[in-house]
Motif scaffolding. Structure first.
Motif, PDB file in Angstrom:
ATOM      1  N   HIS A  75       2.509  20.541 -22.895  1.00 51.79           N
ATOM      2  CA  HIS A  75       3.370  20.691 -21.713  1.00 51.79           C
ATOM      3  C   HIS A  75       2.723  21.641 -20.698  1.00 51.79           C
ATOM      4  N   LEU A  76       3.048  21.379 -19.432  1.00 49.45           N
ATOM      5  CA  LEU A  76       2.531  22.174 -18.323  1.00 49.45           C
ATOM      6  C   LEU A  76       3.671  22.299 -17.322  1.00 49.45           C
ATOM      7  N   VAL A  77       3.827  23.476 -16.724  1.00 50.10           N
ATOM      8  CA  VAL A  77       4.904  23.616 -15.737  1.00 50.10           C
ATOM      9  C   VAL A  77       4.304  24.068 -14.409  1.00 50.10           C
ATOM     10  N   SER A  78       4.822  23.507 -13.304  1.00 56.89           N
ATOM     11  CA  SER A  78       4.308  23.874 -11.976  1.00 56.89           C
ATOM     12  C   SER A  78       5.476  24.078 -11.020  1.00 56.89           C
ATOM     13  N   GLY A  79       5.277  24.970 -10.043  1.00 58.00           N
ATOM     14  CA  GLY A  79       6.312  25.234  -9.042  1.00 58.00           C
ATOM     15  C   GLY A  79       5.702  25.165  -7.657  1.00 58.00           C
ATOM     16  N   GLY A  80       6.480  24.726  -6.676  1.00 56.76           N
ATOM     17  CA  GLY A  80       5.876  24.509  -5.360  1.00 56.76           C
ATOM     18  C   GLY A  80       6.755  24.934  -4.203  1.00 56.76           C
ATOM     19  N   SER A  81       6.221  24.732  -2.994  1.00 58.12           N
ATOM     20  CA  SER A  81       6.939  25.069  -1.768  1.00 58.12           C
ATOM     21  C   SER A  81       8.042  24.066  -1.469  1.00 58.12           C
ATOM     22  N   ASP A  82       8.158  23.021  -2.318  1.00 60.83           N
ATOM     23  CA  ASP A  82       9.285  22.091  -2.167  1.00 60.83           C
ATOM     24  C   ASP A  82      10.502  22.597  -2.950  1.00 60.83           C
ATOM     25  N   ASN A  83      10.459  23.905  -3.367  1.00 62.26           N
ATOM     26  CA  ASN A  83      11.563  24.591  -4.070  1.00 62.26           C
ATOM     27  C   ASN A  83      11.838  24.016  -5.455  1.00 62.26           C
ATOM     28  N   ARG A  84      10.904  23.208  -5.990  1.00 58.69           N
ATOM     29  CA  ARG A  84      11.159  22.571  -7.286  1.00 58.69           C
ATOM     30  C   ARG A  84      10.177  23.066  -8.346  1.00 58.69           C
ATOM     31  N   LEU A  85      10.617  22.911  -9.601  1.00 56.31           N
ATOM     32  CA  LEU A  85       9.722  23.103 -10.745  1.00 56.31           C
ATOM     33  C   LEU A  85       9.577  21.752 -11.420  1.00 56.31           C
ATOM     34  N   ILE A  86       8.383  21.438 -11.872  1.00 63.32           N
ATOM     35  CA  ILE A  86       8.184  20.199 -12.636  1.00 63.32           C
ATOM     36  C   ILE A  86       7.554  20.557 -13.973  1.00 63.32           C
ATOM     37  N   VAL A  87       8.137  20.044 -15.057  1.00 67.08           N
ATOM     38  CA  VAL A  87       7.515  20.174 -16.373  1.00 67.08           C
ATOM     39  C   VAL A  87       6.806  18.855 -16.658  1.00 67.08           C
ATOM     40  N   TRP A  88       5.495  18.931 -16.943  1.00 63.53           N
ATOM     41  CA  TRP A  88       4.690  17.744 -17.222  1.00 63.53           C
ATOM     42  C   TRP A  88       4.468  17.656 -18.729  1.00 63.53           C
ATOM     43  N   GLU A  89       4.454  16.432 -19.242  1.00 65.69           N
ATOM     44  CA  GLU A  89       4.328  16.249 -20.687  1.00 65.69           C
ATOM     45  C   GLU A  89       3.232  15.227 -20.974  1.00 65.69           C
ATOM     46  N   VAL A  90       2.495  15.451 -22.075  1.00 66.36           N
ATOM     47  CA  VAL A  90       1.458  14.486 -22.456  1.00 66.36           C
ATOM     48  C   VAL A  90       2.099  13.285 -23.130  1.00 66.36           C
TER      49      VAL A  90
END
Length: 839
Positions: A75-90
């Protein structure tokens, strides 16, 4: 399974200008945010292995979610200027978007995550809405916001999560602009503030936990140039009650109690050490990752810090005394850059990486031969703003690109001694400018013209140092390359004066060291301050950022004046005799195209026709015709006149054009290109239409001066989105149809075959034959597409030297590939291999 039509050969990109945007996983992959995407980079293979597109704003923070057993993360988590967090999964070896956390009302600037009971993920995020939020993501791909901490007018710059020793209770550390580190504990469903650690005297920029046996260590770094390390340990019930013995001097302890499921435990926090060594703001700290040995975690006490003073320091306690000292200091020298924004360490501790203000990654590797020595390593580089234009060299061996980051960069494949595959690298940065770059045109192999947001065009020529290094890399003979460029008067290199914009040539004589006598006698004030920062390089591997910044510039040989506004587009003909240029224009008088002679660099002609900015130009492959398309929704075609004794230099006259009534495009025409036989040309527009026009050459007509009627030869192709780039492949398909690539506003690239003989009326002349998938596409608009001028893949052709038994089939196999380079507004240059057989 059939071979894919399009495979990604290379992605050139760099990290965003934010502190927490790089994370090094236990599997050895570096994840970093680049524009609105997350790139996964393999430092061993030296290439981007995947690009994750999902955010709609800039990615500000990326974090791998480390597993207890130190296995590669899933798993990988990222946050951005679109005010969202996304958790990515393999999933099946590929990362897909798994969970999305929405709730922040400002850009997310820091994130951390750990696994809690079973396989739920606890995520902490900080944003510029002055809140820190805790989220719980479960297997059902749902995220719930457990707690929101509001800090009023303060901002939290970094967050870090860990589990308290001997329990499964999460503890959260936040560091922010009130110079304190706040600790929160989640117990019985509540998030309680346990204490604030005082001591820093400026904004806290980074916090990081490390688990050490039955204790936790917390490192915090600040703009006061200091790093503090705190120790948190569990106290048994008896310890807490013992009367203080006033005769012993020891660090003050702060004690707090945690109740979890009716069990109460006491923890103490004390200051372990203060590390002073940096001379500017410290932006990042990172503990060496733990190793899993013999069934238990082993954390080595090694802390890495990165600072705005352009250095990284590796700290560790001395063996005998336990006093924390500086073990290693590495950094960058020279260039007019700012310092480092963050740092990371490889899982085995043998490599360290920092990312700088200009997005560049800096990698150092432990020297195996010398104990305690680190040497710079090879790492990816790319533009840190929109890439505006790119061009292949006439032989198709390298690519030049220009971008809004005010640089011109040169990429070419490089094969390591023992490697099967060649990887692409930036080996030169010919121009580092003070204006945003807009356009470029190659004139021969080692000369180019570039235009920026200024009224001047600049001409650059490769120095001897570049030609010699390029000969080594590409395996061509140096003599052959030096004869192709005028070698007698080639300067060694170039350097930029302290306050100038022009790269000045540095000749052999300028590099000779001065004798003591000469140094004593300054002829003028300028002699006291050395202009030349250039040192000739002998490249045995792709150069690191410091060398790119000051030792790979190309000297400027000419400036071309004539335009009244900022440069917009350039084109050069195949005979290398003429360069056409156009600038931004809102009136017809400024929208004229200027032609320049490459022999004398004099202005040859002014071609007035359009009323608004000419957006792109292209010379036909036979160099007889010049096509220009414009914001006024029309195109114009100019024909080269036959040379006369009075005017031996090439002159062009208007041959055909569309007007208000004959223009089919109803919006700005973004792009144009010629078919390889100079018979047809294509235009693409914001109105989503792509049209092929012709015929421009009639084989059997004797009187070639009469313009043939040039009209649409194809049915109108609707590509479903604004078509911002288009290019004809220089090689025809097997059935003599033409292959075209179309780049869209959304970042996708489509491939079409167009057959001139088919009935255009029914739309049978176009057939779609492939497109980039979401991971291959650009995240923002495609600015330019360029096919490699020859078949085959660069770097693949010349590596079979000895024992070529299956040479024939290999040559045939190689000729079925063509390469396409694309420049995107998402800061990336991408090179695709396209298999003509699979079409």
């Amino acid at each position: 399974m059939a071979a894919p039509v399009i495979e990604t050969c290379h992605v050139a990109c760099c990290a965003n200008r934010t502190p927490n945007v790089v994370s090094w996983g236990r599997g050895g992959t570096i994840a970093f945010g680049t524009c609105t995407s997350v790139a996964l980079y393999d430092p061993q293979e030296r290439r981007v292995v995947a690009v994750l597109n999902g955010h709609t704003g800039r990615v500000n923070t990326v974090q791998w979610i480390h597993r207890q057993d130190c296995a590669p993360e899933s798993h990988l988590v990222s946050g951005g200027s679109d005010n969202r967090l996304i958790v990515w999964e393999v999933k099946n070896g590929k990362f897909i978007q798994s969970v999305e956390c929405k709730g922040h009302t400002g850009p997310v600037c820091a994130v951390d995550a750990i696994y809690v009971e079973d396989s739920k993920i606890l995520v902490a995020s900080s944003a510029s809405d002055s809140t820190v939020r805790l989220w719980l993501c479960n297997e059902a791909k749902e995220a719930e916001c457990l707690h929101t901490l509001s800090f009023g007018t303060s901002f939290m710059m970094d967050v870090s999560l860990a589990l308290l020793p001997g329990s499964r209770v999460p503890i959260l550390a936040c560091g922010g602009d009130n110079s304190q580190v706040h600790l929160y504990v989640q117990s019985n469903g509540e998030l309680q503030k346990t204490m604030s650690l005082q001591g820093h005297e400026d904004w806290v920029r980074g916090v990081a936990w490390a688990s050490l046996g039955g204790e936790l260590l917390l490192a915090s770094c600040s703009q006061d140039c200091l790093i503090r390390v705190w120790r948190l340990c569990a106290k048994s019930g008896t310890d807490a009650r013992i009367e203080d013995n006033l005769t012993i001097i020891k660090m003050k302890e702060d004690v707090f109690e945690v109740k979890d499921r009716d069990v109460s435990s006491v923890f103490a926090v004390s200051l372990e050490t203060v590390l002073a060594g940096h001379e500017n703001w410290v932006y990042g700290v990172h503990w060496q990752p733990p190793l899993y040995k013999g069934g238990e975690l082993q954390q080595s006490l090694s802390l890495l810090s990165a600072s705005m003073d352009k250095t990284m320091i590796l700290w560790a306690p001395e063996e005998g005394s336990g006093v924390w000292v500086e073990q290693v200091r590495v950094g960058e020298v020279g260039g007019n850059t700012l310092g480092f924004y963050g740092c990371q360490m490889s899982p085995d501790g043998s490599m360290i990486v920092a990312h700088a203000f200009h997005g560049a990654l800096h990698l150092w590797c432990k020297d195996k031969d010398k104990e305690g020595h680190w040497r710079p390593g090879v790492v990816i580089s790319g533009h840190f703003n929109e890439v505006q234009d790119l061009s292949w060299d006439p032989e198709g061996e390298f690519i030049l690109s220009v971008g809004s980051d005010q640089t011109t960069r040169l990429f070419t494949p490089w094969r390591k001694q023992d490697a099967k595959q060649a990887t692409w690298h930036e080996i030169s940065r010919p121009q580092i400018h003070g204006y945003d770059m807009q356009c470029l045109a190659m004139v021969g192999r080692f000369q180019f013209v570039s235009g920026a947001d200024e009224k001047v065009l600049r001409v650059f020529q490769a120095p001897r140092n570049f030609v010699e290094n390029f000969a080594n890399i590409s395996g061509t003979s140096r003599e052959k390359l030096l004869t192709s460029s005028d070698s007698a008067n080639l300067p060694e290199g170039a350097s930029t004066p302290a306050l100038g914009l022009s790269n000045k040539a540095v000749f052999q004589g300028d590099l000779a060291p001065k004798t003591n006598e000469e140094e004593r006698q300054f002829n003028s004030v300028s002699d006291q301050y050395q202009e030349s920062y250039f040192h000739p390089l002998i490249m045995t591997e792709p150069p690191p950022e410091d060398h790119l910044l000051q030792n790979t510039l190309w000297p400027e040989v000419q400036k071309l004046y004539g335009h009244g506004f900022e440069m917009f587009c350039l084109a050069s003909d195949s005979a290398r005799a003429v360069v056409a240029s156009a600038c931004k224009a809102s009136k017809a008088e400024h929208a004229a195209v200027l032609l320049w002679s490459t022999a004398t660099w004099r202005q040859l002609q002014m071609l007035p026709c359009h009323t608004l900015t000419v957006t792109q130009m292209a010379f036909s492959p036979d160099a007889q015709l010049l096509l220009a398309v414009s914001r006024d929704r029309t195109w114009s075609l100019w024909r080269r006149n036959l040379p006369t004794p009075e005017s031996p230099e090439p002159q062009f006259s208007l041959y055909a054009h569309t007007g208000k009534d004959t223009a089919i495009h109803s919006r700005i025409i973004w792009s144009c290109d010629w078919s390889p036989d100079s018979k047809y040309f294509v235009t693409s527009s914001r109105d989503k239409k792509v049209i092929v026009w012709g015929p421009c050459r009639l084989e059997d007509s004797v009187d070639t001066m009469l313009p043939p009627e040039i009209k649409p030869c194809s049915s109108i192709l609707d590509v479903g989105d604004s078509a911002t780039a288009v290019a004809f492949c220089p090689v025809l398909c097997s059935d003599n149809s033409y292959l075209l690539a179309v780049g869209l506003e959304c970042g996708r690239i489509l491939l079409y075959r167009w057959s001139p003989g088919q009935e255009p009326a029914r739309g049978h002349d176009w057939s779609s034959c492939g497109e980039t998938d979401i991971s291959q596409s650009h995240a923002l608009r495609v600015k330019r597409l360029r096919w490699r001028p020859r078949t085959g893949r660069v770097g693949q052709e010349n590596h079979k030297k000895d024992g070529q038994t299956d040479g024939e089939s290999e040559v045939e196999e190689e000729s079925s590939w063509v390469q396409l380079a694309s420049a995107g507004a998402d800061h990336s240059v991408k090179i695709f291999n396209i298999n003509k057989r699979a079409l």
